[in-house]
Design a protein around this motif. Structure first.
Motif, PDB file in Angstrom:
ATOM      1  N   GLN A   1       2.540   2.697  -3.396  1.00 57.44           N
ATOM      2  CA  GLN A   1       1.701   3.554  -4.245  1.00 57.44           C
ATOM      3  C   GLN A   1       1.453   4.906  -3.582  1.00 57.44           C
ATOM      4  O   GLN A   1       1.516   5.944  -4.235  1.00 57.44           O
ATOM      5  N   ASP A   2       1.201   4.910  -2.279  1.00 60.34           N
ATOM      6  CA  ASP A   2       0.985   6.168  -1.560  1.00 60.34           C
ATOM      7  C   ASP A   2       2.204   7.086  -1.655  1.00 60.34           C
ATOM      8  O   ASP A   2       2.083   8.283  -1.886  1.00 60.34           O
ATOM      9  N   TYR A   3       3.377   6.499  -1.470  1.00 57.05           N
ATOM     10  CA  TYR A   3       4.622   7.261  -1.528  1.00 57.05           C
ATOM     11  C   TYR A   3       4.849   7.817  -2.929  1.00 57.05           C
ATOM     12  O   TYR A   3       5.221   8.985  -3.093  1.00 57.05           O
TER      13      TYR A   3
ATOM     14  N   ASP B   1       8.150   6.953   8.344  1.00 56.44           N
ATOM     15  CA  ASP B   1       6.705   6.987   8.126  1.00 56.44           C
ATOM     16  C   ASP B   1       6.000   6.850   9.463  1.00 56.44           C
ATOM     17  O   ASP B   1       6.428   6.091  10.330  1.00 56.44           O
TER      18      ASP B   1
ATOM     19  N   GLU C   1       1.789   6.799  10.416  1.00 56.93           N
ATOM     20  CA  GLU C   1       0.472   6.927   9.811  1.00 56.93           C
ATOM     21  C   GLU C   1      -0.566   6.212  10.663  1.00 56.93           C
ATOM     22  O   GLU C   1      -0.377   5.069  11.080  1.00 56.93           O
TER      23      GLU C   1
ATOM     24  N   THR D   1       0.831  -1.209   0.000  1.00 59.51           N
ATOM     25  CA  THR D   1       0.000   0.000   0.000  1.00 59.51           C
ATOM     26  C   THR D   1       0.863   1.255   0.000  1.00 59.51           C
ATOM     27  O   THR D   1       0.596   2.216  -0.723  1.00 59.51           O
ATOM     28  N   LYS D   2       1.911   1.247   0.803  1.00 61.78           N
ATOM     29  CA  LYS D   2       2.753   2.431   0.966  1.00 61.78           C
ATOM     30  C   LYS D   2       3.521   2.785  -0.290  1.00 61.78           C
ATOM     31  O   LYS D   2       3.769   3.954  -0.560  1.00 61.78           O
TER      32      LYS D   2
ATOM     33  N   ASP E   1       2.510   8.478  -5.115  1.00 59.33           N
ATOM     34  CA  ASP E   1       1.501   9.534  -5.312  1.00 59.33           C
ATOM     35  C   ASP E   1       1.896  10.833  -4.618  1.00 59.33           C
ATOM     36  O   ASP E   1       1.675  11.923  -5.154  1.00 59.33           O
ATOM     37  N   GLU E   2       2.465  10.728  -3.417  1.00 57.21           N
ATOM     38  CA  GLU E   2       2.899  11.927  -2.683  1.00 57.21           C
ATOM     39  C   GLU E   2       3.980  12.683  -3.450  1.00 57.21           C
ATOM     40  O   GLU E   2       3.980  13.909  -3.509  1.00 57.21           O
TER      41      GLU E   2
ATOM     42  N   GLU F   1      -6.925   4.856   8.604  1.00 55.03           N
ATOM     43  CA  GLU F   1      -7.948   5.811   8.143  1.00 55.03           C
ATOM     44  C   GLU F   1      -9.081   5.974   9.156  1.00 55.03           C
ATOM     45  O   GLU F   1      -9.509   7.091   9.446  1.00 55.03           O
TER      46      GLU F   1
END
Length: 155
Positions: free
Chosen positions: A22-24, A92, A94, A19-20, A26-27, A97
């Motif tokens: 893709q998140d990273y 990181d 986090e 998951t991270k 995107d950031e 959610e």
């Protein structure tokens, strides 16, 4: 509420890692650092360099943030040892959610300071993307100081 840190399980690590990435990526695209077409590959490259042995990478502490025996987030903490002291860098942090907005951010940062002191860590550093205003405000509130700025202008 009490915040503690537990070693991350292999299962949680595998989910986090995928998951991270893709998140990273995107950031970095959002920050203007990388092109979207290259972002995921860049993220994979950086993660492979940082965590060559995954969960067992030396000096990298991948932890689950716990509140009263319930997992509420993750913490990736790198601890650097030198002759004078130990320093940590948050790669990181986090909250899950469904756990955001409940005060866990403040509690986690305060608990991290206690944890660091108990481990003989004298300084904690971190990076925050400029567009992450919520995190930036939390870190400032917790006493973190800006040490440098990276600036750019799109032309």
């Amino acid at each position: 509420m009490t915040i503690t840190f537990e070693p991350m399980s292999e299962e949680r690590f595998n989910t986090y890692y995928e998951t991270k990435l893709q998140d990273y990526a995107d950031e970095h695209v959002k920050a203007g650092n990388w092109h979207k077409a290259d972002a995921l590959e860049n993220a994979q490259h950086q993660f492979k360099q940082l965590l060559p042995d995954g969960l067992k990478t030396k000096d990298h502490n991948l932890l689950t943030i716990m509140s009263d025996h319930e997992a509420v987030g993750i913490l990736w903490l790198f601890v650097k040892h030198n002759e004078e002291d130990k320093q940590a860098f948050i790669y990181d942090i986090e909250l899950d959610e469904n756990q955001r907005g409940k005060g866990y951010g403040n509690l986690t940062m305060a608990s991290l300071e206690k944890y660091a002191k108990s481990e003989g860590i004298s300084r904690i550093g971190l990076h925050v993307f400029a567009h992450n205003e919520r995190a930036f405000a939390l870190y400032q509130k917790m006493g973190y100081e800006v040490k440098s700025y990276n600036m750019s202008k799109k032309i």
